[in-house]
Write a protein that holds these residues in place. Structure first.
Motif, PDB file in Angstrom:
ATOM      1  N   GLU A   1       0.811  -1.220   0.000  1.00 26.72           N
ATOM      2  CA  GLU A   1       0.000   0.000   0.000  1.00 26.72           C
ATOM      3  C   GLU A   1       0.844   1.270   0.000  1.00 26.72           C
ATOM      4  O   GLU A   1       0.529   2.233  -0.719  1.00 26.72           O
ATOM      5  N   TYR A   2       1.930   1.287   0.772  1.00 24.73           N
ATOM      6  CA  TYR A   2       2.730   2.504   0.925  1.00 24.73           C
ATOM      7  C   TYR A   2       4.050   2.458   0.152  1.00 24.73           C
ATOM      8  O   TYR A   2       5.013   3.106   0.523  1.00 24.73           O
ATOM      9  N   ASP A   3       4.068   1.709  -0.934  1.00 28.06           N
ATOM     10  CA  ASP A   3       5.275   1.583  -1.744  1.00 28.06           C
ATOM     11  C   ASP A   3       5.183   2.510  -2.958  1.00 28.06           C
ATOM     12  O   ASP A   3       4.150   2.539  -3.638  1.00 28.06           O
ATOM     13  N   PRO A   4       6.247   3.274  -3.269  1.00 30.30           N
ATOM     14  CA  PRO A   4       6.209   4.106  -4.484  1.00 30.30           C
ATOM     15  C   PRO A   4       5.945   3.308  -5.760  1.00 30.30           C
ATOM     16  O   PRO A   4       5.369   3.842  -6.717  1.00 30.30           O
ATOM     17  N   PHE A   5       6.346   2.033  -5.792  1.00 26.60           N
ATOM     18  CA  PHE A   5       6.181   1.211  -6.992  1.00 26.60           C
ATOM     19  C   PHE A   5       4.791   0.581  -7.112  1.00 26.60           C
ATOM     20  O   PHE A   5       4.524  -0.142  -8.077  1.00 26.60           O
ATOM     21  N   ARG A   6       3.917   0.844  -6.156  1.00 25.00           N
ATOM     22  CA  ARG A   6       2.622   0.153  -6.103  1.00 25.00           C
ATOM     23  C   ARG A   6       1.836   0.255  -7.406  1.00 25.00           C
ATOM     24  O   ARG A   6       1.377  -0.757  -7.962  1.00 25.00           O
ATOM     25  N   ASP A   7       1.688   1.476  -7.915  1.00 24.65           N
ATOM     26  CA  ASP A   7       0.780   1.677  -9.050  1.00 24.65           C
ATOM     27  C   ASP A   7       1.309   1.078 -10.343  1.00 24.65           C
ATOM     28  O   ASP A   7       0.528   0.574 -11.163  1.00 24.65           O
ATOM     29  N   GLU A   8       2.616   1.130 -10.571  1.00 25.73           N
ATOM     30  CA  GLU A   8       3.122   0.544 -11.811  1.00 25.73           C
ATOM     31  C   GLU A   8       3.003  -0.979 -11.783  1.00 25.73           C
ATOM     32  O   GLU A   8       2.742  -1.609 -12.813  1.00 25.73           O
ATOM     33  N   GLY A   9       3.169  -1.585 -10.593  1.00 25.50           N
ATOM     34  CA  GLY A   9       2.969  -3.031 -10.490  1.00 25.50           C
ATOM     35  C   GLY A   9       1.546  -3.425 -10.794  1.00 25.50           C
ATOM     36  O   GLY A   9       1.279  -4.373 -11.537  1.00 25.50           O
ATOM     37  N   GLU A  10       0.591  -2.662 -10.239  1.00 23.07           N
ATOM     38  CA  GLU A  10      -0.821  -2.987 -10.450  1.00 23.07           C
ATOM     39  C   GLU A  10      -1.279  -2.667 -11.869  1.00 23.07           C
ATOM     40  O   GLU A  10      -2.110  -3.387 -12.432  1.00 23.07           O
ATOM     41  N   LEU A  11      -0.708  -1.616 -12.466  1.00 17.95           N
ATOM     42  CA  LEU A  11      -1.020  -1.323 -13.865  1.00 17.95           C
ATOM     43  C   LEU A  11      -0.496  -2.424 -14.779  1.00 17.95           C
ATOM     44  O   LEU A  11      -1.184  -2.840 -15.723  1.00 17.95           O
ATOM     45  N   PHE A  12       0.708  -2.908 -14.501  1.00 16.14           N
ATOM     46  CA  PHE A  12       1.269  -3.993 -15.299  1.00 16.14           C
ATOM     47  C   PHE A  12       0.379  -5.227 -15.212  1.00 16.14           C
ATOM     48  O   PHE A  12       0.133  -5.900 -16.226  1.00 16.14           O
ATOM     49  N   ALA A  13      -0.117  -5.520 -14.014  1.00 15.14           N
ATOM     50  CA  ALA A  13      -1.022  -6.666 -13.847  1.00 15.14           C
ATOM     51  C   ALA A  13      -2.275  -6.489 -14.692  1.00 15.14           C
ATOM     52  O   ALA A  13      -2.739  -7.440 -15.350  1.00 15.14           O
ATOM     53  N   GLU A  14      -2.836  -5.282 -14.704  1.00 14.74           N
ATOM     54  CA  GLU A  14      -4.033  -5.019 -15.518  1.00 14.74           C
ATOM     55  C   GLU A  14      -3.722  -5.152 -17.004  1.00 14.74           C
ATOM     56  O   GLU A  14      -4.532  -5.681 -17.769  1.00 14.74           O
ATOM     57  N   ASN A  15      -2.554  -4.678 -17.410  1.00 13.35           N
ATOM     58  CA  ASN A  15      -2.169  -4.805 -18.820  1.00 13.35           C
ATOM     59  C   ASN A  15      -2.019  -6.269 -19.224  1.00 13.35           C
ATOM     60  O   ASN A  15      -2.385  -6.653 -20.346  1.00 13.35           O
ATOM     61  N   LEU A  16      -1.482  -7.076 -18.336  1.00 19.83           N
ATOM     62  CA  LEU A  16      -1.368  -8.512 -18.609  1.00 19.83           C
ATOM     63  C   LEU A  16      -2.756  -9.126 -18.794  1.00 19.83           C
ATOM     64  O   LEU A  16      -2.997  -9.897 -19.730  1.00 19.83           O
ATOM     65  N   LYS A  17      -3.679  -8.777 -17.897  1.00 21.81           N
ATOM     66  CA  LYS A  17      -5.030  -9.322 -17.980  1.00 21.81           C
ATOM     67  C   LYS A  17      -5.684  -8.959 -19.320  1.00 21.81           C
ATOM     68  O   LYS A  17      -6.360  -9.787 -19.942  1.00 21.81           O
ATOM     69  N   LYS A  18      -5.495  -7.708 -19.746  1.00 19.70           N
ATOM     70  CA  LYS A  18      -6.094  -7.262 -21.003  1.00 19.70           C
ATOM     71  C   LYS A  18      -5.572  -8.046 -22.194  1.00 19.70           C
ATOM     72  O   LYS A  18      -6.234  -8.134 -23.231  1.00 19.70           O
ATOM     73  N   CYS A  19      -4.366  -8.596 -22.058  1.00 24.12           N
ATOM     74  CA  CYS A  19      -3.777  -9.387 -23.148  1.00 24.12           C
ATOM     75  C   CYS A  19      -4.024 -10.883 -22.968  1.00 24.12           C
ATOM     76  O   CYS A  19      -3.392 -11.710 -23.645  1.00 24.12           O
ATOM     77  N   GLY A  20      -4.922 -11.230 -22.050  1.00 24.60           N
ATOM     78  CA  GLY A  20      -5.325 -12.622 -21.903  1.00 24.60           C
ATOM     79  C   GLY A  20      -4.455 -13.468 -21.002  1.00 24.60           C
ATOM     80  O   GLY A  20      -4.583 -14.703 -20.983  1.00 24.60           O
TER      81      GLY A  20
END
Length: 290
Positions: free
Chosen positions: A250-269
């Motif tokens: 929750e309090y990590d500067p890298f939090r959002d890029e990790g979660e965005l990458f996960a969403e991008n992976l999902k969008k690609c199946g």
């Protein structure tokens, strides 16, 4: 939720200062690479051995962890964090041991070459080549030939994503799972394009205004930070990548890029599981090891 009380104890112990001294890799390594617990107090596994893996680029030291006596094992390659210029087998021994024991995987931790002595792409090349070596020594390692996972924390998570891309494109071996612990996936810090870099940028151990300097050792020689093997979040085609587990804090500067990458992976199946640890910072592994 508030910062976890055990993490807050550590944060409160760290002296705060507005002046940031220049980072000297050798001095940083003395602090970061020191283990916390003596060997006898760490999680015990069936066997631990070190060996040297020869590659076309360098001889790479690895530490092999065996969970129990068995005829065959699923295999996991571990790429340690440390902003590409710190970290080694010993700094992450306490991390890898519980992963080995709880997962039942044979784990190979890789002591890849560090920047600035060995800038990009040395770490990436080492992790890829040692993973390839492991698949070519199936009988020796008692690998089951089916399950090949790769995992890493912070900059190691960057290497996990990049090695997954390389393996997909080169087709020399097949990775079945990738595990990214609070990954650093965008190495362009010319602007803070993720809200967590601002929200969690100060006071949580890893501070956003130091990230460019930390990564500058890896990026020597005008490296293109838009290249997907440098900043995997820039890869548009994420199809046919291994199933992923992305862990953020929750309090990590890298939090959002990790979660965005996960969403991008999902969008690609790609099959993806995302887990955010509430109340945690980059010091996540001190409270939730593995």
């Amino acid at each position: 939720m508030p910062v976890h009380p055990e993490i807050k104890k550590i944060l409160d112990f760290i002296p705060q200062s507005d002046s940031k001294p220049k980072i000297i890799p050798e001095e940083h390594r003395k602090m970061f690479n020191a283990p916390v617990l003596p060997v006898e107090k760490r999680v015990q596994v069936h066997a631990v051995e070190e060996r040297t893996v020869p590659t076309s680029e360098a001889d790479i030291l690895v530490r092999i962890y065996t969970p129990k006596e068995a005829d065959s094992y699923p295999l996991l390659m571990y790429f340690h964090g440390g902003a590409f210029f710190t970290g080694n087998l010993e700094s992450h021994d306490e991390v890898v041991r519980p992963i080995c024991k709880e997962s039942g995987y044979k784990v190979i931790s890789i002591d890849y070459r560090l920047a600035p002595e060995h800038p990009y792409p040395a770490a990436l090349v080492d992790c890829y080549h040692v993973t390839k070596w492991a698949t070519e020594h199936k009988d020796e390692l008692k690998w089951d030939g089916k399950n090949l996972a790769i995992a890493g924390d912070s900059s190691g998570g960057n290497l996990v994503a990049a090695v997954s891309l390389m393996a997909r494109d080169k087709k020399e071996f097949t990775i079945t799972k990738q595990v990214l612990y609070y990954p650093s996936l965008d190495l362009d810090f010319s602007e803070f394009r993720y809200p967590s870099l601002v929200e969690n940028g100060k006071g949580y151990f890893v501070e956003s205004d130091q990230l460019a300097e930390h990564n500058s050792f890896y990026l020597l020689g005008n490296v293109d930070t838009d290249h997907p093997l440098v900043s995997p979040i820039r890869e548009e085609n994420l199809e046919h990548l291994p199933a992923a587990l992305v862990i953020t804090a929750e309090y990590d500067p890298f939090r959002d890029e990790g979660e965005l990458f996960a969403e991008n992976l999902k969008k690609c199946g790609v099959q993806v599981e995302t887990k955010r640890y509430e109340g945690a910072t980059w010091l996540l592994r001190k409270v939730y090891p593995s």
